[in-house]
Design a protein around this motif. Sequence first.
Motif, PDB file in Angstrom:
ATOM      1  N   ASP A 195      -7.497 -11.425  -7.537  1.00  0.00           N
ATOM      2  CA  ASP A 195      -7.088 -11.472  -8.934  1.00  0.00           C
ATOM      3  C   ASP A 195      -6.847 -10.061  -9.490  1.00  0.00           C
ATOM      4  OD1 ASP A 195      -6.467 -12.606 -11.382  1.00  0.00           O
ATOM      5  OD2 ASP A 195      -8.104 -14.069 -11.223  1.00  0.00           O
ATOM      6  N   TYR A 196      -6.460 -10.029 -10.761  1.00  0.00           N
ATOM      7  CA  TYR A 196      -6.104  -8.780 -11.431  1.00  0.00           C
ATOM      8  C   TYR A 196      -7.332  -8.082 -12.007  1.00  0.00           C
ATOM      9  CZ  TYR A 196      -1.232 -10.369 -11.239  1.00  0.00           C
ATOM     10  OH  TYR A 196      -0.002 -10.786 -10.818  1.00  0.00           O
ATOM     11  N   TYR A 197      -8.289  -7.756 -11.161  1.00  0.00           N
ATOM     12  CA  TYR A 197      -9.475  -7.041 -11.610  1.00  0.00           C
ATOM     13  C   TYR A 197      -9.404  -5.586 -11.154  1.00  0.00           C
ATOM     14  CZ  TYR A 197     -11.574 -11.612 -12.566  1.00  0.00           C
ATOM     15  OH  TYR A 197     -11.839 -12.875 -13.050  1.00  0.00           O
ATOM     16  N   ASP A 198      -9.831  -4.700 -12.054  1.00  0.00           N
ATOM     17  CA  ASP A 198      -9.883  -3.291 -11.684  1.00  0.00           C
ATOM     18  C   ASP A 198     -10.938  -3.087 -10.604  1.00  0.00           C
ATOM     19  OD1 ASP A 198      -9.546  -0.575 -11.601  1.00  0.00           O
ATOM     20  OD2 ASP A 198     -10.819  -0.184 -13.337  1.00  0.00           O
ATOM     21  N   LYS A 199     -12.157  -3.593 -10.869  1.00  0.00           N
ATOM     22  CA  LYS A 199     -13.243  -3.529  -9.903  1.00  0.00           C
ATOM     23  C   LYS A 199     -14.157  -4.732 -10.062  1.00  0.00           C
ATOM     24  CE  LYS A 199     -13.598   1.514  -9.334  1.00  0.00           C
ATOM     25  NZ  LYS A 199     -14.505   2.695  -9.445  1.00  0.00           N
ATOM     26  N   LEU A 200     -14.800  -5.102  -8.969  1.00  0.00           N
ATOM     27  CA  LEU A 200     -15.815  -6.150  -8.974  1.00  0.00           C
ATOM     28  C   LEU A 200     -17.064  -5.578  -8.330  1.00  0.00           C
ATOM     29  CD1 LEU A 200     -13.694  -9.233  -7.825  1.00  0.00           C
ATOM     30  CD2 LEU A 200     -14.647  -8.860 -10.101  1.00  0.00           C
ATOM     31  N   ASP A 201     -18.130  -5.485  -9.098  1.00  0.00           N
ATOM     32  CA  ASP A 201     -19.375  -4.872  -8.606  1.00  0.00           C
ATOM     33  C   ASP A 201     -19.116  -3.487  -8.019  1.00  0.00           C
ATOM     34  OD1 ASP A 201     -20.879  -7.089  -9.350  1.00  0.00           O
ATOM     35  OD2 ASP A 201     -20.589  -8.075  -7.418  1.00  0.00           O
ATOM     36  N   GLY A 202     -18.248  -2.750  -8.690  1.00  0.00           N
ATOM     37  CA  GLY A 202     -17.978  -1.379  -8.268  1.00  0.00           C
ATOM     38  C   GLY A 202     -16.963  -1.227  -7.154  1.00  0.00           C
ATOM     39  N   VAL A 203     -16.391  -2.328  -6.686  1.00  0.00           N
ATOM     40  CA  VAL A 203     -15.430  -2.284  -5.577  1.00  0.00           C
ATOM     41  C   VAL A 203     -14.052  -2.725  -6.061  1.00  0.00           C
ATOM     42  CG1 VAL A 203     -14.860  -3.119  -3.266  1.00  0.00           C
ATOM     43  CG2 VAL A 203     -17.257  -2.789  -3.921  1.00  0.00           C
ATOM     44  N   SER A 204     -13.022  -1.946  -5.737  1.00  0.00           N
ATOM     45  CA  SER A 204     -11.653  -2.304  -6.069  1.00  0.00           C
ATOM     46  C   SER A 204     -10.973  -2.909  -4.847  1.00  0.00           C
ATOM     47  CB  SER A 204     -10.870  -1.076  -6.533  1.00  0.00           C
ATOM     48  OG  SER A 204      -9.506  -1.404  -6.729  1.00  0.00           O
ATOM     49  N   TYR A 205     -10.345  -4.054  -5.045  1.00  0.00           N
ATOM     50  CA  TYR A 205      -9.665  -4.752  -3.941  1.00  0.00           C
ATOM     51  C   TYR A 205      -8.147  -4.641  -4.069  1.00  0.00           C
ATOM     52  CZ  TYR A 205     -14.286  -6.788  -3.302  1.00  0.00           C
ATOM     53  OH  TYR A 205     -15.638  -6.947  -3.090  1.00  0.00           O
ATOM     54  N   ARG A 206      -7.681  -3.858  -5.006  1.00  0.00           N
ATOM     55  CA  ARG A 206      -6.264  -3.856  -5.363  1.00  0.00           C
ATOM     56  C   ARG A 206      -5.350  -3.273  -4.286  1.00  0.00           C
ATOM     57  NH1 ARG A 206      -5.816  -0.930 -10.890  1.00  0.00           N
ATOM     58  NH2 ARG A 206      -7.218   0.512  -9.815  1.00  0.00           N
ATOM     59  N   LYS A 207      -5.895  -2.517  -3.336  1.00  0.00           N
ATOM     60  CA  LYS A 207      -5.058  -1.929  -2.287  1.00  0.00           C
ATOM     61  C   LYS A 207      -5.119  -2.698  -0.969  1.00  0.00           C
ATOM     62  CE  LYS A 207      -4.984   2.825  -4.038  1.00  0.00           C
ATOM     63  NZ  LYS A 207      -5.212   4.250  -3.705  1.00  0.00           N
ATOM     64  N   ALA A 208      -5.830  -3.809  -0.972  1.00  0.00           N
ATOM     65  CA  ALA A 208      -5.971  -4.611   0.248  1.00  0.00           C
ATOM     66  C   ALA A 208      -4.771  -5.551   0.403  1.00  0.00           C
ATOM     67  CB  ALA A 208      -7.269  -5.407   0.210  1.00  0.00           C
ATOM     68  N   ILE A 209      -4.568  -6.016   1.635  1.00  0.00           N
ATOM     69  CA  ILE A 209      -3.495  -6.966   1.935  1.00  0.00           C
ATOM     70  C   ILE A 209      -4.113  -8.226   2.542  1.00  0.00           C
ATOM     71  CG2 ILE A 209      -1.425  -7.421   3.319  1.00  0.00           C
ATOM     72  CD1 ILE A 209      -0.799  -4.470   3.253  1.00  0.00           C
ATOM     73  N   PHE A 210      -3.713  -9.374   2.016  1.00  0.00           N
ATOM     74  CA  PHE A 210      -4.181 -10.661   2.529  1.00  0.00           C
ATOM     75  C   PHE A 210      -2.968 -11.461   3.001  1.00  0.00           C
ATOM     76  CE2 PHE A 210      -7.410  -9.169  -0.327  1.00  0.00           C
ATOM     77  CZ  PHE A 210      -8.611  -9.622   0.198  1.00  0.00           C
ATOM     78  N   ILE A 211      -3.025 -11.937   4.236  1.00  0.00           N
ATOM     79  CA  ILE A 211      -1.919 -12.713   4.807  1.00  0.00           C
ATOM     80  C   ILE A 211      -2.453 -14.046   5.319  1.00  0.00           C
ATOM     81  CG2 ILE A 211      -0.085 -12.773   6.524  1.00  0.00           C
ATOM     82  CD1 ILE A 211      -0.065  -9.758   6.564  1.00  0.00           C
ATOM     83  N   PHE A 212      -1.880 -15.126   4.827  1.00  0.00           N
ATOM     84  CA  PHE A 212      -2.257 -16.467   5.264  1.00  0.00           C
ATOM     85  C   PHE A 212      -1.156 -17.026   6.161  1.00  0.00           C
ATOM     86  CE2 PHE A 212      -4.069 -16.320   0.785  1.00  0.00           C
ATOM     87  CZ  PHE A 212      -5.334 -15.931   1.215  1.00  0.00           C
ATOM     88  N   LEU A 213      -1.547 -17.554   7.309  1.00  0.00           N
ATOM     89  CA  LEU A 213      -0.591 -18.139   8.249  1.00  0.00           C
ATOM     90  C   LEU A 213      -0.856 -19.632   8.363  1.00  0.00           C
ATOM     91  CD1 LEU A 213      -0.930 -15.496  11.132  1.00  0.00           C
ATOM     92  CD2 LEU A 213       0.477 -15.363   9.081  1.00  0.00           C
ATOM     93  N   SER A 214       0.205 -20.419   8.243  1.00  0.00           N
ATOM     94  CA  SER A 214      -0.009 -21.867   8.248  1.00  0.00           C
ATOM     95  C   SER A 214       1.222 -22.627   8.712  1.00  0.00           C
ATOM     96  CB  SER A 214      -0.388 -22.329   6.829  1.00  0.00           C
ATOM     97  OG  SER A 214      -0.529 -23.722   6.770  1.00  0.00           O
ATOM     98  N   ASN A 215       0.981 -23.754   9.380  1.00  0.00           N
ATOM     99  CA  ASN A 215       2.062 -24.676   9.726  1.00  0.00           C
ATOM    100  C   ASN A 215       2.375 -25.608   8.566  1.00  0.00           C
ATOM    101  OD1 ASN A 215       2.170 -23.595  12.286  1.00  0.00           O
ATOM    102  ND2 ASN A 215       0.980 -25.226  13.249  1.00  0.00           N
ATOM    103  N   ALA A 216       1.463 -25.671   7.591  1.00  0.00           N
ATOM    104  CA  ALA A 216       1.651 -26.545   6.432  1.00  0.00           C
ATOM    105  C   ALA A 216       2.931 -26.165   5.706  1.00  0.00           C
ATOM    106  CB  ALA A 216       0.449 -26.429   5.493  1.00  0.00           C
ATOM    107  N   GLY A 217       3.673 -27.171   5.306  1.00  0.00           N
ATOM    108  CA  GLY A 217       4.945 -26.925   4.638  1.00  0.00           C
ATOM    109  C   GLY A 217       6.100 -26.830   5.616  1.00  0.00           C
ATOM    110  N   GLY A 218       5.775 -26.842   6.918  1.00  0.00           N
ATOM    111  CA  GLY A 218       6.819 -26.736   7.928  1.00  0.00           C
ATOM    112  C   GLY A 218       7.832 -27.868   7.864  1.00  0.00           C
TER     113      GLY A 218
END
Length: 337
Positions: A195-218
Amino acid sequence: MKPRKRLVLLLWMLVCSATTEAIEPISTSIAVGMAAALTGFLASYQNILYYFNECCRPEWISFNRTGLEADLNRKLFGQHIASRIILKAVNGFMSNENPKKPLVLSLHGWTGTGKNFVSQLIAENIYREGMDSSFVHVFTSELHFPHSSQIETYKIQLQQWIKGNVTNCARSMFIFDEMDKMHPGLIDSIKPYLDYYDKLDGVSYRKAIFIFLSNAGGESIIQTALDFWTSGRIREEIELRDLETVLSLSVFNNKKSGLWHTSLIDKNLVDFFVPFLPLEYRHVIQCVLSEMEARRIPPDKNVADQVARDLIYFPKSERIFAVKGCKTIESKLDYYT
């Protein structure tokens, strides 16, 4: 005592010995020189460590836009939509030193169409170590989250894994394979990190990359490709707008999808739903020739044709799309070479 501390202590002892026992000018000069050398050593020691040991620094994490573009053009076949989205999304995100949220990509399509391969290409053009980087983390549903009875435990573990790794390096990448086999509700546990949070418990996740791979929707992707073929239109005319809405709805409403009724979709936290089209005979030929090149085998179109003809295609009467795409190319090529 650790080797590093032992070395530093030894050097300091040498300097101290030289400075306390020496009274002649020449000895004093030696001591001063040793002290200067030690200071320089301590200043450069960390940089030497960074050079030989992967760390969260530009020497090890640096986006190569030209490299990614070239890889997508030369190595990914039949995916004009995915190539364009991936390049723009990753380039825009990595070029932004202060993104508002992590980059979240959801890759969908039939088996063997290139979803895992694209994840690999992204990693190879961001991390010097590629998929072997300690900052690239791959989760497979059946391996890491096998038991539905343990879902609450998995949620806690997943949160801890992500928090710990992002704390270690903000530019971390997380790849979730087999999302269509993930227990519904599990992925929602990491919603705050996307989500659009600056930090959560002192940790910023804004520079991370998340990739989901799925056959769903194929199925919906295949149907769209078939509709274009039936109407006599070429696949390159298919645009993202022809697939994005139906794809997101299909994934959201599919009970076999790990993204079923997830807040990630409901709250628009997935930046792009990336469709991977089913591969045709000509694309399989390209896959075979590319694999031969990778093995340093002289390209042979006759062999490529034999391998491609050996695959199963659908619909059965027209034989348009390869059932398994390029997934079995390596083993098939072993048989023909």
